[in-house]
Design a protein around this motif. Structure first.
Motif, PDB file in Angstrom:
ATOM      1  N   SER A   1       0.832  -1.207   0.000  1.00 22.78           N
ATOM      2  CA  SER A   1       0.000   0.000   0.000  1.00 22.78           C
ATOM      3  C   SER A   1       0.864   1.254   0.000  1.00 22.78           C
ATOM      4  N   GLN A   2       1.915   1.252   0.827  1.00 24.27           N
ATOM      5  CA  GLN A   2       2.801   2.414   0.896  1.00 24.27           C
ATOM      6  C   GLN A   2       3.596   2.575  -0.387  1.00 24.27           C
ATOM      7  N   LEU A   3       4.007   1.443  -0.984  1.00 18.00           N
ATOM      8  CA  LEU A   3       4.733   1.475  -2.253  1.00 18.00           C
ATOM      9  C   LEU A   3       3.905   2.177  -3.325  1.00 18.00           C
ATOM     10  N   ILE A   4       2.638   1.850  -3.383  1.00 20.93           N
ATOM     11  CA  ILE A   4       1.742   2.459  -4.376  1.00 20.93           C
ATOM     12  C   ILE A   4       1.547   3.944  -4.094  1.00 20.93           C
ATOM     13  N   LEU A   5       1.307   4.291  -2.848  1.00 16.17           N
ATOM     14  CA  LEU A   5       1.090   5.694  -2.486  1.00 16.17           C
ATOM     15  C   LEU A   5       2.335   6.535  -2.727  1.00 16.17           C
ATOM     16  N   ASP A   6       3.515   5.957  -2.435  1.00 12.26           N
ATOM     17  CA  ASP A   6       4.759   6.693  -2.624  1.00 12.26           C
ATOM     18  C   ASP A   6       4.997   7.058  -4.084  1.00 12.26           C
ATOM     19  N   SER A   7       4.481   6.262  -5.007  1.00 11.95           N
ATOM     20  CA  SER A   7       4.689   6.556  -6.429  1.00 11.95           C
ATOM     21  C   SER A   7       4.070   7.900  -6.815  1.00 11.95           C
ATOM     22  N   PHE A   8       3.016   8.321  -6.106  1.00 10.09           N
ATOM     23  CA  PHE A   8       2.350   9.585  -6.427  1.00 10.09           C
ATOM     24  C   PHE A   8       3.137  10.797  -5.929  1.00 10.09           C
ATOM     25  N   SER A   9       4.185  10.549  -5.150  1.00 11.82           N
ATOM     26  CA  SER A   9       5.056  11.630  -4.684  1.00 11.82           C
ATOM     27  C   SER A   9       6.394  11.637  -5.412  1.00 11.82           C
ATOM     28  N   SER A  10       6.553  10.753  -6.379  1.00 11.31           N
ATOM     29  CA  SER A  10       7.853  10.602  -7.039  1.00 11.31           C
ATOM     30  C   SER A  10       8.057  11.640  -8.135  1.00 11.31           C
ATOM     31  N   ASP A  11       9.327  11.882  -8.464  1.00 11.95           N
ATOM     32  CA  ASP A  11       9.657  12.760  -9.584  1.00 11.95           C
ATOM     33  C   ASP A  11       9.171  12.163 -10.902  1.00 11.95           C
ATOM     34  N   ASP A  12       9.184  10.839 -10.996  1.00 12.38           N
ATOM     35  CA  ASP A  12       8.692  10.180 -12.214  1.00 12.38           C
ATOM     36  C   ASP A  12       7.220  10.497 -12.453  1.00 12.38           C
ATOM     37  N   TYR A  13       6.431  10.497 -11.393  1.00 12.38           N
ATOM     38  CA  TYR A  13       4.997  10.821 -11.526  1.00 12.38           C
ATOM     39  C   TYR A  13       4.817  12.248 -12.039  1.00 12.38           C
ATOM     40  N   LYS A  14       5.580  13.181 -11.475  1.00 10.46           N
ATOM     41  CA  LYS A  14       5.475  14.585 -11.900  1.00 10.46           C
ATOM     42  C   LYS A  14       5.873  14.734 -13.365  1.00 10.46           C
ATOM     43  N   GLU A  15       6.969  14.033 -13.751  1.00 13.94           N
ATOM     44  CA  GLU A  15       7.424  14.097 -15.137  1.00 13.94           C
ATOM     45  C   GLU A  15       6.410  13.452 -16.077  1.00 13.94           C
ATOM     46  N   GLY A  16       5.836  12.315 -15.671  1.00 11.70           N
ATOM     47  CA  GLY A  16       4.849  11.635 -16.507  1.00 11.70           C
ATOM     48  C   GLY A  16       3.625  12.499 -16.769  1.00 11.70           C
ATOM     49  N   ILE A  17       3.130  13.159 -15.722  1.00  8.28           N
ATOM     50  CA  ILE A  17       1.967  14.035 -15.878  1.00  8.28           C
ATOM     51  C   ILE A  17       2.318  15.235 -16.746  1.00  8.28           C
ATOM     52  N   ALA A  18       3.486  15.840 -16.488  1.00  9.43           N
ATOM     53  CA  ALA A  18       3.898  17.006 -17.268  1.00  9.43           C
ATOM     54  C   ALA A  18       4.044  16.655 -18.751  1.00  9.43           C
ATOM     55  N   ALA A  19       4.657  15.513 -19.034  1.00 12.89           N
ATOM     56  CA  ALA A  19       4.846  15.092 -20.422  1.00 12.89           C
ATOM     57  C   ALA A  19       3.511  14.852 -21.114  1.00 12.89           C
ATOM     58  N   PHE A  20       2.570  14.246 -20.393  1.00  9.93           N
ATOM     59  CA  PHE A  20       1.247  13.995 -20.973  1.00  9.93           C
ATOM     60  C   PHE A  20       0.560  15.313 -21.330  1.00  9.93           C
ATOM     61  N   LEU A  21       0.599  16.258 -20.408  1.00 11.64           N
ATOM     62  CA  LEU A  21      -0.084  17.541 -20.631  1.00 11.64           C
ATOM     63  C   LEU A  21       0.592  18.353 -21.728  1.00 11.64           C
ATOM     64  N   GLU A  22       1.909  18.204 -21.844  1.00 13.41           N
ATOM     65  CA  GLU A  22       2.666  18.949 -22.856  1.00 13.41           C
ATOM     66  C   GLU A  22       2.775  18.194 -24.173  1.00 13.41           C
ATOM     67  N   LYS A  23       2.133  17.011 -24.216  1.00 15.49           N
ATOM     68  CA  LYS A  23       2.116  16.171 -25.429  1.00 15.49           C
ATOM     69  C   LYS A  23       3.523  15.884 -25.940  1.00 15.49           C
ATOM     70  N   ARG A  24       4.380  15.414 -25.040  1.00 15.74           N
ATOM     71  CA  ARG A  24       5.743  15.027 -25.383  1.00 15.74           C
ATOM     72  C   ARG A  24       6.096  13.712 -24.729  1.00 15.74           C
ATOM     73  N   LYS A  25       7.212  13.144 -25.135  1.00 17.17           N
ATOM     74  CA  LYS A  25       7.677  11.894 -24.553  1.00 17.17           C
ATOM     75  C   LYS A  25       8.308  12.174 -23.196  1.00 17.17           C
ATOM     76  N   PRO A  26       7.932  11.412 -22.151  1.00 14.27           N
ATOM     77  CA  PRO A  26       8.527  11.665 -20.834  1.00 14.27           C
ATOM     78  C   PRO A  26      10.013  11.317 -20.800  1.00 14.27           C
ATOM     79  N   LYS A  27      10.764  12.042 -19.978  1.00 10.51           N
ATOM     80  CA  LYS A  27      12.184  11.788 -19.792  1.00 10.51           C
ATOM     81  C   LYS A  27      12.405  11.442 -18.328  1.00 10.51           C
ATOM     82  N   PHE A  28      12.340  10.158 -18.034  1.00 11.38           N
ATOM     83  CA  PHE A  28      12.499   9.710 -16.659  1.00 11.38           C
ATOM     84  C   PHE A  28      13.977   9.595 -16.324  1.00 11.38           C
ATOM     85  N   VAL A  29      14.375  10.090 -15.179  1.00  8.39           N
ATOM     86  CA  VAL A  29      15.762  10.049 -14.754  1.00  8.39           C
ATOM     87  C   VAL A  29      15.959   8.794 -13.889  1.00  8.39           C
TER      88      VAL A  29
END
Length: 258
Positions: free
Chosen positions: A230-258
């Motif tokens: 449960s914590q593993l799943i919740l922690d994903s919503f606080s990750s930099d990858d989540y922020k990048e994924g959402i930003a890439a979707f909204l900007e209609k570009r390919k995400p760049k995960f570090v």
């Protein structure tokens, strides 16, 4: 440390190379011992997002354990237990590797070689490959852990058939029964496997490693989310990858995960 097993890195992909072609890449006990060490090294590199395991050339993936060692190190019940404990620990270390794993199978995956492949998340084979577990030809009762992994993949009837007969099957038959995920021509398999690995490496490692842990929990018998999952799943919503994924979707570009 033996050079018969080593790894190298290409971008976000690591390749663990089985380098014993004169023995069809049959594993010595020393190689099984080294396997755990190398998996840990690979896992400790945060830039690696996927692992390919393959033979050094197209002569074999792995033809199993080195039977020439058995009369010395696996003859009695006690010695067999010591040997089995080491090999099963190493294979389990691969099975529970934190990153996605791919077995690139060429020519032969027999006995312990097929055990290694079954410990990977995916199995990709060349169309000229042969697969099997020949324990019944050696008077060995196949271990429960690896039997369960085989049974989970191909079902009880086919598991019994492979183990009772000790026969070798083709890659195409392996695909039909679910043992192999993809089959390619010998000339194409390395390129196709690397492309598959690249696709995975371009995805969020927060997602891929987390999803692997969730699936592993299910395979280990969990039917509901425990506190860790449960914590593993919740922690994903606080990750930099989540922020990048959402930003890439909204900007209609390919995400760049570090």
């Amino acid at each position: 440390m033996t050079t018969e097993l080593y790894w190298k890195k290409d971008g976000a992909t690591a390749s663990l190379i089985i380098n014993r072609p004169h023995k069809k890449n049959a594993f010595s006990l020393e190689m099984f011992q080294q396997l755990s060490i190398l998996i840990e090294e690979i896992e400790n590199d945060p830039t690696i997002k996927v692992l390919i395991i393959r033979g050094v050339d197209d002569s074999a993936f792995a033809a199993g354990a080195d039977i020439t060692e058995f009369l010395e190190i696996r003859l009695s019940a006690q010695k067999a237990k010591e040997y089995n404990d080491i090999t099963l620990h190493s294979i389990d270390r691969l099975y529970r590797c934190r990153i996605p794993t791919i077995a690139l199978i060429q020519s032969l995956a027999i006995g312990g070689g097929l055990e290694l492949a079954l410990a990977c998340d995916f199995r990709i084979a060349s169309n000229d490959s042969l697969l099997g577990i020949t324990a019944s030809k050696l008077g060995i009762v196949y271990n429960l852990t690896s039997t369960k992994r085989l049974l989970d993949v191909i079902g009880p009837s086919k598991t019994k058939e492979l183990l009772f007969t000790g026969k070798l099957i083709s890659a195409s038959e392996g695909k039909e029964i679910g043992l192999i995920d993809y089959v390619y021509k010998a000339n194409d398999i390395q390129r196709e496997t690397e492309l598959f690995a690249q696709t995975i490496s371009e995805r969020s490692s927060v997602s891929t490693t987390g999803i692997k842990k969730v699936i592993q929990a299910i395979l280990d018998g969990e039917q509901e989310e425990n506190d860790y999952i449960s914590q593993l799943i919740l922690d994903s919503f606080s990750s930099d990858d989540y922020k990048e994924g959402i930003a890439a979707f909204l900007e209609k570009r390919k995400p760049k995960f570090v």
